[in-house]
Design a protein around this motif. Sequence first.
Motif, PDB file in Angstrom:
ATOM      1  N   MET A   1       0.736  -1.322  -0.012  1.00  0.00           N
ATOM      2  CA  MET A   1      -0.004   0.140  -0.126  1.00  0.00           C
ATOM      3  C   MET A   1       0.716   1.269   0.014  1.00  0.00           C
ATOM      4  SD  MET A   1      -3.146  -0.808   2.529  1.00  0.00           S
ATOM      5  CE  MET A   1      -2.313  -0.951   4.061  1.00  0.00           C
ATOM      6  N   ASN A   2       2.048   1.050   0.260  1.00  0.00           N
ATOM      7  CA  ASN A   2       2.914   2.204   0.351  1.00  0.00           C
ATOM      8  C   ASN A   2       3.438   2.699  -0.698  1.00  0.00           C
ATOM      9  OD1 ASN A   2       5.428   3.896   1.420  1.00  0.00           O
ATOM     10  ND2 ASN A   2       5.107   2.819   3.361  1.00  0.00           N
ATOM     11  N   ALA A   3       3.370   4.279  -1.005  1.00  0.00           N
ATOM     12  CA  ALA A   3       3.541   4.841  -2.232  1.00  0.00           C
ATOM     13  C   ALA A   3       5.108   4.799  -2.479  1.00  0.00           C
ATOM     14  CB  ALA A   3       3.286   6.221  -2.165  1.00  0.00           C
ATOM     15  N   SER A   4       5.987   4.387  -1.390  1.00  0.00           N
ATOM     16  CA  SER A   4       7.409   4.222  -1.689  1.00  0.00           C
ATOM     17  C   SER A   4       7.747   2.570  -1.754  1.00  0.00           C
ATOM     18  CB  SER A   4       8.397   5.092  -0.775  1.00  0.00           C
ATOM     19  OG  SER A   4       8.180   4.652   0.685  1.00  0.00           O
ATOM     20  N   GLY A   5       6.676   1.994  -1.699  1.00  0.00           N
ATOM     21  CA  GLY A   5       6.962   0.538  -2.051  1.00  0.00           C
ATOM     22  C   GLY A   5       7.271  -0.012  -3.266  1.00  0.00           C
ATOM     23  N   PRO A   6       7.383  -1.334  -3.504  1.00  0.00           N
ATOM     24  CA  PRO A   6       7.634  -1.704  -4.793  1.00  0.00           C
ATOM     25  C   PRO A   6       6.757  -1.489  -5.658  1.00  0.00           C
ATOM     26  CG  PRO A   6       7.501  -3.512  -3.080  1.00  0.00           C
ATOM     27  CD  PRO A   6       7.532  -2.290  -2.280  1.00  0.00           C
ATOM     28  N   THR A   7       5.553  -1.526  -5.374  1.00  0.00           N
ATOM     29  CA  THR A   7       4.366  -1.285  -6.249  1.00  0.00           C
ATOM     30  C   THR A   7       3.892   0.100  -6.499  1.00  0.00           C
ATOM     31  OG1 THR A   7       2.783  -1.604  -4.767  1.00  0.00           O
ATOM     32  CG2 THR A   7       3.507  -3.642  -5.954  1.00  0.00           C
ATOM     33  N   GLY A   8       4.635   1.055  -5.899  1.00  0.00           N
ATOM     34  CA  GLY A   8       4.310   2.479  -5.926  1.00  0.00           C
ATOM     35  C   GLY A   8       3.027   2.649  -5.261  1.00  0.00           C
ATOM     36  N   GLY A   9       2.462   1.864  -4.289  1.00  0.00           N
ATOM     37  CA  GLY A   9       1.419   2.137  -3.756  1.00  0.00           C
ATOM     38  C   GLY A   9      -0.014   1.605  -4.202  1.00  0.00           C
ATOM     39  N   HIS A  10       0.222   0.695  -5.219  1.00  0.00           N
ATOM     40  CA  HIS A  10      -0.889   0.039  -5.954  1.00  0.00           C
ATOM     41  C   HIS A  10      -1.070  -1.342  -5.423  1.00  0.00           C
ATOM     42  CE1 HIS A  10      -1.213   3.076  -8.911  1.00  0.00           C
ATOM     43  NE2 HIS A  10       0.078   3.019  -9.272  1.00  0.00           N
ATOM     44  N   ILE A  11      -2.190  -1.739  -4.921  1.00  0.00           N
ATOM     45  CA  ILE A  11      -2.338  -2.926  -4.386  1.00  0.00           C
ATOM     46  C   ILE A  11      -2.844  -3.873  -5.371  1.00  0.00           C
ATOM     47  CG2 ILE A  11      -3.887  -4.263  -2.833  1.00  0.00           C
ATOM     48  CD1 ILE A  11      -4.529  -1.692  -1.210  1.00  0.00           C
ATOM     49  N   ILE A  12      -1.759  -4.684  -5.381  1.00  0.00           N
ATOM     50  CA  ILE A  12      -1.881  -5.785  -6.544  1.00  0.00           C
ATOM     51  C   ILE A  12      -1.574  -7.273  -5.937  1.00  0.00           C
ATOM     52  CG2 ILE A  12      -1.560  -4.443  -8.825  1.00  0.00           C
ATOM     53  CD1 ILE A  12       1.610  -5.400  -8.484  1.00  0.00           C
ATOM     54  N   ARG A  13      -2.090  -8.368  -6.428  1.00  0.00           N
ATOM     55  CA  ARG A  13      -1.590  -9.657  -6.303  1.00  0.00           C
ATOM     56  C   ARG A  13      -0.384 -10.173  -6.484  1.00  0.00           C
ATOM     57  NH1 ARG A  13      -5.862 -13.966  -6.556  1.00  0.00           N
ATOM     58  NH2 ARG A  13      -4.693 -14.827  -8.306  1.00  0.00           N
ATOM     59  N   PRO A  14       0.452 -10.574  -5.677  1.00  0.00           N
ATOM     60  CA  PRO A  14       1.882 -10.849  -5.786  1.00  0.00           C
ATOM     61  C   PRO A  14       1.861 -12.015  -6.993  1.00  0.00           C
ATOM     62  CG  PRO A  14       1.488 -10.853  -3.594  1.00  0.00           C
ATOM     63  CD  PRO A  14       0.298 -10.666  -4.127  1.00  0.00           C
ATOM     64  N   SER A  15       0.927 -12.846  -7.171  1.00  0.00           N
ATOM     65  CA  SER A  15       1.009 -13.826  -8.087  1.00  0.00           C
ATOM     66  C   SER A  15       0.980 -13.469  -9.556  1.00  0.00           C
ATOM     67  CB  SER A  15      -0.127 -14.975  -7.848  1.00  0.00           C
ATOM     68  OG  SER A  15      -1.288 -14.393  -8.030  1.00  0.00           O
ATOM     69  N   ASP A  16       0.276 -12.491  -9.883  1.00  0.00           N
ATOM     70  CA  ASP A  16      -0.380 -12.176 -11.250  1.00  0.00           C
ATOM     71  C   ASP A  16      -0.471 -10.600 -11.500  1.00  0.00           C
ATOM     72  OD1 ASP A  16      -2.882 -11.656 -10.061  1.00  0.00           O
ATOM     73  OD2 ASP A  16      -3.835 -13.287 -11.254  1.00  0.00           O
ATOM     74  N   GLY A  17      -0.065  -9.749 -10.298  1.00  0.00           N
ATOM     75  CA  GLY A  17      -0.196  -8.451 -10.415  1.00  0.00           C
ATOM     76  C   GLY A  17      -1.764  -7.866 -10.713  1.00  0.00           C
ATOM     77  N   LYS A  18      -2.775  -8.453 -10.619  1.00  0.00           N
ATOM     78  CA  LYS A  18      -3.811  -8.171 -10.786  1.00  0.00           C
ATOM     79  C   LYS A  18      -4.449  -7.478  -9.595  1.00  0.00           C
ATOM     80  CE  LYS A  18      -5.715 -11.626 -14.064  1.00  0.00           C
ATOM     81  NZ  LYS A  18      -6.035 -12.940 -13.826  1.00  0.00           N
ATOM     82  N   GLU A  19      -5.486  -6.557  -9.709  1.00  0.00           N
ATOM     83  CA  GLU A  19      -5.847  -5.833  -8.649  1.00  0.00           C
ATOM     84  C   GLU A  19      -7.068  -6.760  -7.974  1.00  0.00           C
ATOM     85  OE1 GLU A  19      -8.356  -2.086  -9.193  1.00  0.00           O
ATOM     86  OE2 GLU A  19      -6.707  -1.051  -8.492  1.00  0.00           O
ATOM     87  N   PRO A  20      -6.735  -6.756  -6.536  1.00  0.00           N
ATOM     88  CA  PRO A  20      -7.801  -7.805  -5.777  1.00  0.00           C
ATOM     89  C   PRO A  20      -9.132  -7.043  -5.679  1.00  0.00           C
ATOM     90  CG  PRO A  20      -6.132  -6.960  -4.520  1.00  0.00           C
ATOM     91  CD  PRO A  20      -5.797  -6.419  -5.816  1.00  0.00           C
TER      92      PRO A  20
END
Lengths: 657, 291, 189
Positions: free
Chosen positions: A361-380
């Motif tokens: 969820m963190n904007a400085s995290g690896p997804t830039g704050g986008h919540i996605i599934r680690p498996s396929d990158g889809k938004e849950p």
Amino acid sequence: MRIGVFICHCGSNIAATVDCPAVAEQAKGLQDVVFTTDTMYTCSEPGQNEIIEAIKEHKLDGVVVASCSPRMHEATFRRALERAGLNRYMLEMANIREHVSWIGKNKERNTVKAFELVSIAVAKLRNNNPLYANKFDVTKRVLVIGGGVAGIQAALDCADAGYQVVMVEREQSIGGKMAKIDKTFPTVDCSSCILGPKMVDVSQHENITLYALSEVEKIEGYVGNFDVQVRKKATYVNWDECTGCGACMEKCPSKKNIDKFNEGISKCTSINIPFPQAIPKKAAINPEGCLMLQKGKCGVCAKVCPTKCIDFEQKDEIITEKVGAVIAATGYDMFDHSVYKQYGAGQYPDVITSLQYERLMNASGPTGGHIIRPSDGKEPKKVVFVQCVGSRDPSVGRPYCSGFCCMYTAKQAILTKDHIPDSDSYVFYMDIRSPGKGYDEFTRRAQEQYGVQYLRGRVSMIYPKGDRYVVRGSDTLAGTQVEVEADLVVLAVGAESAKNAPALAEKMRISYDNYGFFMEAHPKLKPVETNTAGVYLAGSCVGPRDIPTSVGQGSAAAAKVMTLFSKDKLESDPQVSSVNTSRCIGCMKCATTCPFGAIKEVTDRAGNVKAEVIETVCQGCGICTVTCPQGAIQLQHFTDNQILAEVNALCQAQLDF
Amino acid sequence: MSISVGYYPGCSGSGTSVEYDKSTRAVCKKLGIELHEIDDWSCCGSTPAHTVNHTLSAALSARNLVLAAKQGQEEVVTPCPSCLANLRTASHKIEDEEYRPKVEALLDESCEEAASVASTLQLIIERVGIDAIKKAVVKPLKDLNVACYYGCIMNRPPELMKFDDPENPMAMDKIMEACGATVLPFPLKVECCGAAAGMPKKNIVTELSGRLLEVADSLNTEIIVTACPLCQMNLDLRQGQVNRANGKSYDIPVVYFTQLLGLALGLSAEEVGLSKLVVDPTPRLRFADVL
Amino acid sequence: METIPLNSPDREFIREVQERSGQNVLACYQCGNCTAGCPYNFAYDLSVSRVMRLVQLGQREAVLKSHSIWLCATCQSCTTRCPNSIDVAKIMDVLRHMAREAGYATERNVKAFGDAFLESVEKHGRVYELGVTATYIRKTGRFWTDVDLAPAMLPKNKLSIKPHEIRGKEHVSEIFKRFRERDAVKENS
């Protein structure tokens, strides 16, 4: 000797099951006793005045108070004696409350036992001598172990008060868990926005010396005078020169290291700065992933570094620091949920921990704050939160409540709706524990305004079905089983003591509980002190704490240090061992059994080896006294003669009431 | 290395699970295990006995452990998890000095000398071992996607069964891997199939076995591998009932692990009793070049 | 719905359940994990965690009359996953014993199947599968039980027409006889 005996009623606490006047009357017959009385509350002001007046009027040179435990009021009565001009060690207490009235109902037998305890106290007092404390200097520097929010607060408060602070942080950057968190509850303000300035203050404060990627190796000495060894681990980067420009990270070809700061949800380079706001903002090489250190081939970072600060030859360094006090603020670790095989044992990519979710969820995290599934990158769209994973579960050895999971789960559920408005969140909980300012309102808001579906029950099983996960739990309020097919499952993992906490506790000579959390000197009245003088605690090393409590404890520990440092000299406790040199044969057995290293070998003028006690180091445990074959070493205030007198008194006490 | 143990086939071994008994004996022989069937063994009491009374259940089971000891066997193995659970529970109860007299009173004989009990699955994986199995495989099960289903009581409760992981057992997975099969990550390994409810409450079996078949099907399972006669019967014999109740048309063979292991070790379809299965596995086995 | 009178819990019932199961029912904090994992929950009238709760409240009638205790197959999910390590399956078993002793049988067919099975064991020493089916049908009158399985089953030639008699069948039947003789005396499981 002229002894006065005071029997306390403690209201009805003692008097209900002990005949206090009778005990006072009988005590008159004890040797050297010249005055006895019974009073309603001896600890009250009139009660203390009665002692002082009796000392003056009857020319007493020793006092026995029969009342509660000395842990409660020994200090009170010692001060009363001193006010009357007696030495504080001419007081003895008989505990006729915890040891008598509270544990037995038979008044007759209680009265006999109370008298026996009084006669023991009188017998010991007849062998007491005045004792006097020595004074010693205080080193007014403080060691803070751990650079999470509690340690940061403690360090800044001490530094602002003008004291030198040495901060030791195990990780590459300070900030602790709070630096990983996205937002804080219940205000939903940005965690790194409020922590960041404090981290910068630590790095810029002239009174703070920070050792990151370092660990405390050894602590010796005593309150006011600790010698600390710190192991500064090899970073393979000369931090005096490193500017934190990040050029090395861009070029490093080894990109598959587990990113610890991001809780393993992403990979990082072998030379790395963990996050943009890191303090110190310096690069370090992970030797396990580095091609140069493993295979002797690469060195790309050294080539691109503009300040030429890469040093593949760097070794660990041991640094010695002298401090007068220690604050342990070593925090906690997250419970490893792999023991829950029924939740996939960590093998399902979209069943993640709450801290991993913070990084998503963190904007400085690896997804830039986008919540996605680690498996396929889809938004849950369906997110299930499972609380009490590794909390309140005796079967995995974690019977305690971690305290903050209910709150962070409510926050995460709210933020999920903010991030993905068309998502649904479900929270499996056992009880909602939200006893903080604005906390319960916050969990209600999650349900009432954000529509988070709360389900009261544990989850029994999570298993994959297609590209979703079936979460099978119960809703005990509905009285039956429930199932949700989830895109993402977040396990609210509980807190456990920091790795190696018991080993550190032993270095500091403090106690820890069954779970590795450090023990306070008193759980209510001394929450940041320990039983080792000069060692203080702050934050979650004592047990799971949220941010406000950790910050409060950081300040509290700092205040304790400042109180200690407000004196130029400290008094040593005279209840320590001392050697009768004429009896000592220099066998030094005492030195080998002393757990504190408080006995040193000296040579007398005749050249004979003798033992000598370092008074400031001795903790008064008495092990040496039973070790000594000559009976030459004696613990002051607990000498063999004093103890034998007590035993004699007990064996002789025979009376009828 | 030769292993010699007592053998308790269980009642279904001479009835509904005759192929399990047959393939177990054949596989053990092939792997150098001598099975000595307990002479004149009787029923363990199964689920009905322990639902009536724990001492009665213990006595019915203990009779066999005492008999085995008299016949010189210290250790008994059984292929059936239900028998195992009953025999193991009885074994615990007669080890308890306070409880033993109650069992002895029903049995009218001493239980002090009694054999211990384990599953044939445990015997094979722990005493023969995966390496030995790998070496003995002559007909690898390659190109065969299998899901191993252990049932609810092979490993549970863990304090009693003390074998493998109670949530994610791996013993059959490892054996099937050693035989060359591709083992699918079947998430419902220990979920109940409906057990003995088939006759009195059929809807329970069609629901629970239906869930198992659904997940197995979603993984493209070619063959379900079991170690329990009741599980096998519910999934195989009752697969048609499950299909009718749920409007499905699953056609997944359900075989005993000893049957596939036997084929991999070079035994014939006849020797492992393949023809006794209701859902015929031979097309898939032929396709995978096992037959 | 019924109001549970808390002034008069059946303490003897709680004590008996605890003693016969060897479990501390007070250790249950009603997390519902047993219910969550129970495969049979869909067929229950009371979820397992509610059974546990009603035991804690001393509600003998409500518990012993429930259908759930007869439908539980002792699959051990509840026992294996209980965070407080309560052997819930054993408690369900004990409740079934107590229900039987008190003359309750809310799931007649389940009881009839168990009885048919044990009668077969008592008579032959081992289970005679066809015999169990026949006895069950006689007891319940459910003539169509599993007849749909016959076309699949019969060609496999698995079921023996005759029971497997063992030499020790007398010994086995005496176990049952002695059990019934002392069954009048309450025993602790």
